[in-house]
Design an enzyme around this catalytic site. Structure first.
Site, PDB file in Angstrom:
ATOM      1  N   ARG A  19      79.987  20.908  10.967  1.00  0.00           N
ATOM      2  CA  ARG A  19      81.032  20.793  11.983  1.00  0.00           C
ATOM      3  C   ARG A  19      82.437  20.670  11.353  1.00  0.00           C
ATOM      4  O   ARG A  19      82.823  21.505  10.540  1.00  0.00           O
ATOM      5  CB  ARG A  19      80.677  19.623  12.922  1.00  0.00           C
ATOM      6  CG  ARG A  19      79.421  19.972  13.755  1.00  0.00           C
ATOM      7  CD  ARG A  19      78.830  18.780  14.514  1.00  0.00           C
ATOM      8  NE  ARG A  19      79.725  18.043  15.346  1.00  0.00           N
ATOM      9  CZ  ARG A  19      80.009  18.316  16.632  1.00  0.00           C
ATOM     10  NH1 ARG A  19      79.433  19.335  17.224  1.00  0.00           N
ATOM     11  NH2 ARG A  19      80.838  17.564  17.321  1.00  0.00           N
ATOM     12  N   ASP A 141      91.153   9.725  16.049  1.00  0.00           N
ATOM     13  CA  ASP A 141      90.862  10.315  17.362  1.00  0.00           C
ATOM     14  C   ASP A 141      92.114  10.201  18.220  1.00  0.00           C
ATOM     15  O   ASP A 141      92.786   9.172  18.197  1.00  0.00           O
ATOM     16  CB  ASP A 141      89.695   9.538  18.017  1.00  0.00           C
ATOM     17  CG  ASP A 141      89.106  10.283  19.195  1.00  0.00           C
ATOM     18  OD1 ASP A 141      89.826  10.504  20.197  1.00  0.00           O
ATOM     19  OD2 ASP A 141      87.923  10.665  19.124  1.00  0.00           O
ATOM     20  N   TYR A 154      83.548   2.555  19.082  1.00  0.00           N
ATOM     21  CA  TYR A 154      84.088   3.726  18.366  1.00  0.00           C
ATOM     22  C   TYR A 154      85.616   3.687  18.367  1.00  0.00           C
ATOM     23  O   TYR A 154      86.255   3.832  17.318  1.00  0.00           O
ATOM     24  CB  TYR A 154      83.553   5.001  19.032  1.00  0.00           C
ATOM     25  CG  TYR A 154      84.232   6.290  18.585  1.00  0.00           C
ATOM     26  CD1 TYR A 154      83.808   6.967  17.450  1.00  0.00           C
ATOM     27  CD2 TYR A 154      85.294   6.834  19.321  1.00  0.00           C
ATOM     28  CE1 TYR A 154      84.425   8.161  17.056  1.00  0.00           C
ATOM     29  CE2 TYR A 154      85.916   8.007  18.930  1.00  0.00           C
ATOM     30  CZ  TYR A 154      85.473   8.674  17.800  1.00  0.00           C
ATOM     31  OH  TYR A 154      86.085   9.844  17.400  1.00  0.00           O
TER      32      TYR A 154
HETATM   33  N1  NAP Z   1      84.381  16.772  17.531  1.00  0.00           N
HETATM   34  C1  NAP Z   1      85.557  16.481  18.107  1.00  0.00           C
HETATM   35  O1  NAP Z   1      86.024  17.219  18.992  1.00  0.00           O
HETATM   36  C2  NAP Z   1      86.328  15.270  17.660  1.00  0.00           C
HETATM   37  C3  NAP Z   1      87.277  14.703  18.548  1.00  0.00           C
HETATM   38  C4  NAP Z   1      87.986  13.578  18.130  1.00  0.00           C
HETATM   39  C5  NAP Z   1      87.768  13.041  16.875  1.00  0.00           C
HETATM   40  N2  NAP Z   1      86.843  13.604  16.037  1.00  0.00           N
HETATM   41  C6  NAP Z   1      86.641  13.024  14.705  1.00  0.00           C
HETATM   42  O2  NAP Z   1      86.568  14.064  13.754  1.00  0.00           O
HETATM   43  C7  NAP Z   1      85.600  13.741  12.733  1.00  0.00           C
HETATM   44  C8  NAP Z   1      84.549  14.837  12.641  1.00  0.00           C
HETATM   45  O3  NAP Z   1      84.019  15.067  13.951  1.00  0.00           O
HETATM   46  P1  NAP Z   1      82.586  15.772  14.138  1.00  0.00           P
HETATM   47  O4  NAP Z   1      82.399  15.930  15.613  1.00  0.00           O
HETATM   48  O5  NAP Z   1      82.487  16.938  13.235  1.00  0.00           O
HETATM   49  O6  NAP Z   1      81.663  14.570  13.595  1.00  0.00           O
HETATM   50  P2  NAP Z   1      80.076  14.348  13.779  1.00  0.00           P
HETATM   51  O7  NAP Z   1      79.397  15.667  13.806  1.00  0.00           O
HETATM   52  O8  NAP Z   1      79.844  13.428  14.949  1.00  0.00           O
HETATM   53  O9  NAP Z   1      79.725  13.508  12.461  1.00  0.00           O
HETATM   54  C9  NAP Z   1      80.142  13.954  11.180  1.00  0.00           C
HETATM   55  C10 NAP Z   1      79.165  13.495  10.144  1.00  0.00           C
HETATM   56  O10 NAP Z   1      79.222  12.067   9.997  1.00  0.00           O
HETATM   57  C11 NAP Z   1      78.120  11.749   9.189  1.00  0.00           C
HETATM   58  N3  NAP Z   1      77.624  10.388   9.428  1.00  0.00           N
HETATM   59  C12 NAP Z   1      77.275   9.790  10.591  1.00  0.00           C
HETATM   60  N4  NAP Z   1      76.767   8.571  10.346  1.00  0.00           N
HETATM   61  C13 NAP Z   1      76.772   8.394   8.993  1.00  0.00           C
HETATM   62  C14 NAP Z   1      76.352   7.360   8.114  1.00  0.00           C
HETATM   63  N5  NAP Z   1      75.776   6.231   8.547  1.00  0.00           N
HETATM   64  N6  NAP Z   1      76.523   7.533   6.784  1.00  0.00           N
HETATM   65  C15 NAP Z   1      77.062   8.667   6.318  1.00  0.00           C
HETATM   66  N7  NAP Z   1      77.479   9.693   7.079  1.00  0.00           N
HETATM   67  C16 NAP Z   1      77.326   9.556   8.405  1.00  0.00           C
HETATM   68  C17 NAP Z   1      77.009  12.771   9.512  1.00  0.00           C
HETATM   69  O11 NAP Z   1      76.620  13.353   8.270  1.00  0.00           O
HETATM   70  P3  NAP Z   1      75.137  13.971   8.031  1.00  0.00           P
HETATM   71  O12 NAP Z   1      75.034  15.115   8.999  1.00  0.00           O
HETATM   72  O13 NAP Z   1      75.174  14.366   6.620  1.00  0.00           O
HETATM   73  O14 NAP Z   1      74.162  12.871   8.327  1.00  0.00           O
HETATM   74  C18 NAP Z   1      77.705  13.755  10.435  1.00  0.00           C
HETATM   75  O15 NAP Z   1      77.371  15.096  10.195  1.00  0.00           O
HETATM   76  C19 NAP Z   1      85.025  12.370  13.116  1.00  0.00           C
HETATM   77  O16 NAP Z   1      85.695  11.370  12.396  1.00  0.00           O
HETATM   78  C20 NAP Z   1      85.323  12.257  14.604  1.00  0.00           C
HETATM   79  O17 NAP Z   1      85.459  10.907  15.040  1.00  0.00           O
HETATM   80  C21 NAP Z   1      86.107  14.702  16.409  1.00  0.00           C
END
Ligand code: NAP
Length: 242
Positions: A19, A141, A154
């Site tokens: 992602r 975020d 969160y």
């Molecule tokens: N998606 C959005 O639209 C959005 C919106 C606002 C903010 N954000 C922020 O942007 C960032 C990336 O978003 P995303 O949606 O791509 O994130 P995500 O898919 O929810 O999570 C990213 C990765 O975090 C790792 N993770 C979770 N728990 C963990 C743990 N205990 N130890 C180590 N690694 C862990 C996982 O790695 P593994 O797969 O290797 O386990 C997961 O693939 C995040 O900080 C999120 O809060 C995203």
């Protein structure tokens, strides 16, 4: 601005296998940065990605485990030879309605979303300062100022990480810059349906999801700009305005 030449540098990206983290790793590698791709459970995806990112390595750690977390920065620095950049991207995004919220889920969110990125930034930042330069980006975020009521652990953690970003920027200056990127609607949570996509796009002035490359571009900008520190850059299509 004096752009920092990213080529030949090294970076640790947490949650880098999939992602948004994956897009950040690809963007860095595209600039000639050697990346330590951190993963917890997506090791196969991380290894595939490493094949596309020249000179990169894969490191595994559960960021909720203090001992595994503490090994991550020293391992990255040792395996890459030095550590110029850290991107704290890994996150856990659980739905936690107040009535169902218990202490373990609060603790899990704070551990992964605040404690881990803070100590990784502390550990990396002190090394970078001793080496004379470096930069850190924390991924937060857009909604820290208007937290969703059903995900308070969160958002409390992400708001704390924004405060830590400003504090670390002061503590580690002038050698190390510390900034944050605050994404808005970039990618839907896994398993989300079309109705959520429609609700998110209609609540966003630019009328669409941003895609992970939008966040990666902002990370490159903040790592490469030598007169910005303590800043939080929203990449949210104007979502916070509505
Ligand atoms: N998606 C959005 O639209 C959005 C919106 C606002 C903010 N954000 C922020 O942007 C960032 C990336 O978003 P995303 O949606 O791509 O994130 P995500 O898919 O929810 O999570 C990213 C990765 O975090 C790792 N993770 C979770 N728990 C963990 C743990 N205990 N130890 C180590 N690694 C862990 C996982 O790695 P593994 O797969 O290797 O386990 C997961 O693939 C995040 O900080 C999120 O809060 C995203």
């Amino acid at each position: 601005m004096s752009p920092v030449d990213l080529g030949g540098r090294t970076a640790l990206v947490t949650g880098g296998a999939r992602r948004i983290g994956r897009a950040i790793c690809l963007a860095l590698a595209g600039k000639g940065v050697r990346v330590a791709i951190h993963t917890r459970s997506s090791e196969a995806e991380a290894r595939d990605l490493a094949e596309r990112c020249s000179g990169s390595i894969v490191l595994r750690a559960d960021l909720a485990d203090p001992a595994e977390r503490a090994r991550l920065v020293p391992q990255a620095a040792e395996r890459l030879g030095r550590l110029d950049f850290l991107v704290n991207n890994a996150s856990v995004y659980e739905r936690t309605p107040l009535e169902e919220l218990d202490e373990p889920s609060w603790e899990r969110s704070i551990a992964v979303n605040l404690t881990a990125p803070f100590f990784l930034a502390r550990d990396a930042g002190l090394r970078m300062r001793a080496a004379g330069s470096g930069a850190i980006v924390n991924v937060t975020d857009w909604a820290t100022e208007r937290p969703y009521a059903d995900r308070l652990p969160y958002f409390a953690a992400k708001a704390g990480l924004e405060a830590a970003t400003r504090g670390l920027a002061r503590a580690l200056a002038p050698e190390v810059r510390v900034n944050a990127v605050a994404p808005g609607p970039i990618l839907l949570p896994e398993g989300a349906g079309d109705d959520l996509a429609a609700a998110m796009t209609s609540a966003t002035p630019l009328g669409r999801l941003g895609g992970p490359e939008a966040v990666a571009e902002a990370v490159l900008f903040l790592l490469g700009h030598d007169f910005v520190t303590g800043e939080t850059l929203r990449v949210d299509g104007g979502r916070w305005l509505k």
